[in-house]
Design an enzyme around this catalytic site. Structure first.
Site, PDB file in Angstrom:
ATOM      1  CE  LYS A 129      -4.555   3.286  -7.777  1.00 30.60           C
ATOM      2  NZ  LYS A 129      -4.001   2.988  -9.127  1.00 30.60           N
ATOM      3  CG  ASP A 169      -3.091  -0.244  -7.872  1.00 30.52           C
ATOM      4  OD1 ASP A 169      -2.745   0.257  -8.946  1.00 30.52           O
ATOM      5  OD2 ASP A 169      -2.353  -0.249  -6.858  1.00 30.52           O
TER       6      ASP A 169
HETATM    7  P1  NDP Z   1      -0.445  -7.166  -7.861  1.00 24.37           P
HETATM    8  O1  NDP Z   1      -1.070  -7.134  -6.543  1.00 24.37           O
HETATM    9  O2  NDP Z   1      -0.981  -8.065  -8.925  1.00 24.37           O
HETATM   10  O3  NDP Z   1       1.108  -7.473  -7.734  1.00 24.37           O
HETATM   11  C1  NDP Z   1       1.927  -6.664  -6.950  1.00 24.37           C
HETATM   12  C2  NDP Z   1       3.339  -7.225  -6.960  1.00 24.37           C
HETATM   13  O4  NDP Z   1       4.212  -6.269  -6.385  1.00 24.37           O
HETATM   14  C3  NDP Z   1       3.466  -8.485  -6.145  1.00 24.37           C
HETATM   15  O5  NDP Z   1       4.487  -9.261  -6.701  1.00 24.37           O
HETATM   16  C4  NDP Z   1       3.867  -7.928  -4.786  1.00 24.37           C
HETATM   17  O6  NDP Z   1       4.558  -8.862  -3.980  1.00 24.37           O
HETATM   18  C5  NDP Z   1       4.780  -6.804  -5.179  1.00 24.37           C
HETATM   19  N1  NDP Z   1       4.763  -5.785  -4.120  1.00 24.37           N
HETATM   20  C6  NDP Z   1       3.691  -5.092  -3.669  1.00 24.37           C
HETATM   21  N2  NDP Z   1       4.049  -4.266  -2.681  1.00 24.37           N
HETATM   22  C7  NDP Z   1       5.363  -4.444  -2.523  1.00 24.37           C
HETATM   23  C8  NDP Z   1       6.312  -3.867  -1.649  1.00 24.37           C
HETATM   24  N3  NDP Z   1       5.964  -2.931  -0.754  1.00 24.37           N
HETATM   25  N4  NDP Z   1       7.598  -4.279  -1.772  1.00 24.37           N
HETATM   26  C9  NDP Z   1       7.956  -5.226  -2.686  1.00 24.37           C
HETATM   27  N5  NDP Z   1       7.096  -5.812  -3.521  1.00 24.37           N
HETATM   28  C10 NDP Z   1       5.828  -5.417  -3.449  1.00 24.37           C
HETATM   29  O7  NDP Z   1      -0.449  -5.645  -8.387  1.00 24.37           O
HETATM   30  P2  NDP Z   1      -0.285  -5.088  -9.866  1.00 24.37           P
HETATM   31  O8  NDP Z   1       0.623  -5.948 -10.656  1.00 24.37           O
HETATM   32  O9  NDP Z   1      -1.637  -4.780 -10.373  1.00 24.37           O
HETATM   33  O10 NDP Z   1       0.416  -3.679  -9.567  1.00 24.37           O
HETATM   34  C11 NDP Z   1       1.838  -3.500  -9.610  1.00 24.37           C
HETATM   35  C12 NDP Z   1       2.147  -2.037  -9.838  1.00 24.37           C
HETATM   36  O11 NDP Z   1       1.584  -1.622 -11.095  1.00 24.37           O
HETATM   37  C13 NDP Z   1       1.585  -1.060  -8.803  1.00 24.37           C
HETATM   38  O12 NDP Z   1       2.483   0.021  -8.687  1.00 24.37           O
HETATM   39  C14 NDP Z   1       0.297  -0.575  -9.443  1.00 24.37           C
HETATM   40  O13 NDP Z   1      -0.095   0.661  -8.952  1.00 24.37           O
HETATM   41  C15 NDP Z   1       0.750  -0.487 -10.891  1.00 24.37           C
HETATM   42  N6  NDP Z   1      -0.296  -0.488 -11.907  1.00 24.37           N
HETATM   43  C16 NDP Z   1      -1.228  -1.474 -11.977  1.00 24.37           C
HETATM   44  C17 NDP Z   1      -2.175  -1.468 -12.991  1.00 24.37           C
HETATM   45  C18 NDP Z   1      -3.157  -2.554 -13.151  1.00 24.37           C
HETATM   46  O14 NDP Z   1      -3.909  -2.503 -14.136  1.00 24.37           O
HETATM   47  N7  NDP Z   1      -3.214  -3.546 -12.302  1.00 24.37           N
HETATM   48  C19 NDP Z   1      -2.241  -0.364 -13.953  1.00 24.37           C
HETATM   49  C20 NDP Z   1      -1.163   0.571 -13.849  1.00 24.37           C
HETATM   50  C21 NDP Z   1      -0.240   0.510 -12.836  1.00 24.37           C
HETATM   51  P3  NDP Z   1       3.789  -9.628  -2.781  1.00 24.37           P
HETATM   52  O15 NDP Z   1       3.012 -10.715  -3.469  1.00 24.37           O
HETATM   53  O16 NDP Z   1       4.871 -10.118  -1.904  1.00 24.37           O
HETATM   54  O17 NDP Z   1       2.916  -8.602  -2.108  1.00 24.37           O
HETATM   55  O1  2IT Z   2      -2.751   2.636 -11.784  1.00 23.19           O
HETATM   56  C1  2IT Z   2      -3.606   2.346 -12.652  1.00 23.19           C
HETATM   57  O2  2IT Z   2      -3.672   2.944 -13.726  1.00 23.19           O
HETATM   58  C2  2IT Z   2      -4.523   1.243 -12.374  1.00 23.19           C
HETATM   59  N1  2IT Z   2      -4.411   0.615 -11.319  1.00 23.19           N
HETATM   60  C3  2IT Z   2      -5.620   0.907 -13.340  1.00 23.19           C
HETATM   61  C4  2IT Z   2      -6.798   1.816 -13.143  1.00 23.19           C
HETATM   62  C5  2IT Z   2      -8.019   1.476 -13.966  1.00 23.19           C
HETATM   63  O3  2IT Z   2      -9.032   2.155 -13.718  1.00 23.19           O
HETATM   64  O4  2IT Z   2      -8.010   0.588 -14.809  1.00 23.19           O
END
Ligand code: NDP
Ligand code: 2IT
Length: 450
Positions: A129, A169
């Protein structure tokens, strides 16, 4: 105190002594230790060769300076990181997070979780990561591009298609991956699958953008099938409004369920009529193109409510899908959900539920799946993108989506195999931890003490 508990405590003392200022990392390790230490009692080879302790030490943790110049001409510095946690079953693989809260603790927790998650995907992916404390909010496109270029100028020394393959992420989506890829290609002169989540035109996989959210819903469907239940007609709470949340809502709509909330760091929206496809398109436009705030949703759809500074867990619903960030659902929220009749919690985010809330769900026999199992569809599809890049081929949408479904079913079945309790309840935390641990641990045993 039981012998297991004593062992868990002394193990945690050891890890804490080495990383005393890393609360998120210690939280993630403790949750794993609580299920793996009892398991090792009966599977002594892992204990003998000290596999769990070895898995807690990153193979490498890199930090670096990221210099950039903002639009006003100020000389700015951020901190960049890449944690290369474990390469026993494949090249390091995991996302990059750009958020002001990013620090060593958060990235080590994410990298640690990633090792188990990637072990579950059935694909040859090690765990890593990275990211930066850079805050993309309020930055111009030029600033974001310049930051990505500077970040990659250093990161590229440490990554490679068979070495370490980052992806997105929080704060890193398709646009940032494009800038990072462009800079990698420019510096190295090589066109390689060194990042996933790329645009379809330049080596990205169909369905990667949707994969995490879709995968969470596929996983929850498997859980419900096993319990003779279904998504059709169910009311769902979703938090977040980024990549994972958007495609969770989209797939819930495909299965005729109704999502009634979304959130961001400002608060949550409650739309009793449900977030339909048109409203979802508005959210995608708002968050992905305009980088706007969820408070704008209620200006556009006045029948919805906006609750500033709050999370959605107090709203009555059947299921909850936390898809924003770590520790966004605490014990009080868990009690509220259960009181309101919720039957299942399926994590899209990484570690969104606090440990006492997880414990409460287990006590109440709520269907609960940890992110490392239910959100593994994102990284799994990244693995499929790597496979396509190696083949220099491009698979169809159906081919990728079918593989994603199959993988989520396999992850589910693997969790059931290792997580079944004597009363039939499936402890998905235990199941996911043991299944991931065995896969990676066995590879480590075979490869010697490296
Ligand atoms: P994005 O940046 O696309 O979206 C993040 C969302 O979460 C936004 O709505 C953001 O709001 C909100 N957010 C972030 N930090 C905070 C906080 N401290 N308090 C409240 N709201 C918060 O990220 P993703 O959708 O990609 O990621 C969301 C989650 O999913 C994370 O935990 C990530 O690790 C996990 N994840 C992502 C994957 C991926 O493929 N993208 C894969 C697996 C897991 P704001 O706009 O106000 O910041
Ligand atoms: O938390 C996760 O699994 C991710 N942000 C996706 C990682 C990836 O390599 O696709």
């Amino acid at each position: 105190m039981s012998n297991h508990q004593k062992e868990i405590n002394s193990f945690m003392d050891l890890v804490t002594a080495k990383s005393p200022h890393e609360p998120e990392f210690l939280q993630a390790v403790k949750e794993v230790a609580e299920t793996i230490i009892p398991y090792m009692e009966e599977h002594v080879k892992y204990k003998k060769y000290n596999i769990l302790e070895r898995m807690c030490e990153p193979e490498r943790a890199i930090t670096f300076r990221v210099p950039w110049i903002d639009d006003k001409g100020n000389y700015r510095i951020n901190r960049g990181f890449r944690i290369q946690m474990n390469s026993a079953i494949g090249p390091y693989k995991g996302g990059l997070r750009f958020h002001p809260s990013v620090n060593l603790s958060i990235l080590k927790f994410l990298a640690f979780e990633q090792v188990f998650k990637n072990g579950l995907t059935t694909l040859p992916l090690g765990g890593g990561k990275g990211g930066s404390d850079f805050d993309p909010k309020g930055k111009s496109e030029r600033e974001i591009m310049m930051f990505c270029q500077s970040f990659m100028t250093e990161l590229r020394k440490h990554i490679g298609a068979s070495v370490d393959v980052p992806a997105g992420d929080i704060g890193v989506g398709g646009k940032e991956i494009g800038y990072l890829f462009g800079q990698y290609k420019r510096i190295t002169g090589e066109y390689r699958g060194v990042l996933t989540g790329k645009g379809i035109e330049y080596g990205g996989s169909l369905v990667r953008t949707e994969a995490t959210g879709y995968g969470v819903v596929y996983f929850s469907k498997e859980v419900l099938n096993r319990n003779n239940d279904e998504l059709k007609g169910k009311i769902c709470l979703v938090s977040g409004s980024g990549n994972v949340a958007q495609y969770t809502v989209e797939k819930l709509l495909d299965f005729d369920a109704k999502a009634i909330t979304l959130s961001d760091s400002g608060g949550f929206i409650y739309d009793p009529e449900g977030i339909d496809r048109e409203k979802l398109e508005f959210v995608k436009e708002l968050k992905n193109k305009r980088r706007g705030r969820m408070s704008e949703y209620v200006e556009k759809y006045p029948s919805a409510e906006y609750h500033a500074g709050k999370t959605p867990w107090g709203v009555k619903a059947d299921f909850a899908y936390p898809c924003a960030t770590q520790n966004e659902l605490n014990l009080e929220d868990a009690k509220e959900l259960v009181k309101n009749g919720a039957k299942g919690v399926f994590e899209g985010a990484n570690m969104p539920t606090t440990p006492d809330a997880v414990e409460y769900f287990r006590e109440k026999k709520i269907l609960y799946s940890p992110g490392k199992a239910s959100n593994a569809g994102g990284v799994a599809t990244s693995g499929l993108e790597m496979a396509q890049n190696s083949q220099r081929l491009h698979w169809s949408r159906d081919e990728v989506d079918n593989k994603l479904k199959q993988i989520m079913t396999q992850i589910h079945d693997n969790c059931v195999r290792h997580g079944k309790e004597s009363d039939g309840y499936i402890d998905y935390v235990k199941g996911a931890n043991i299944a991931g641990f065995v896969k990676v641990g066995d590879a480590m045993l075979d490869q010697g003490h490296v």
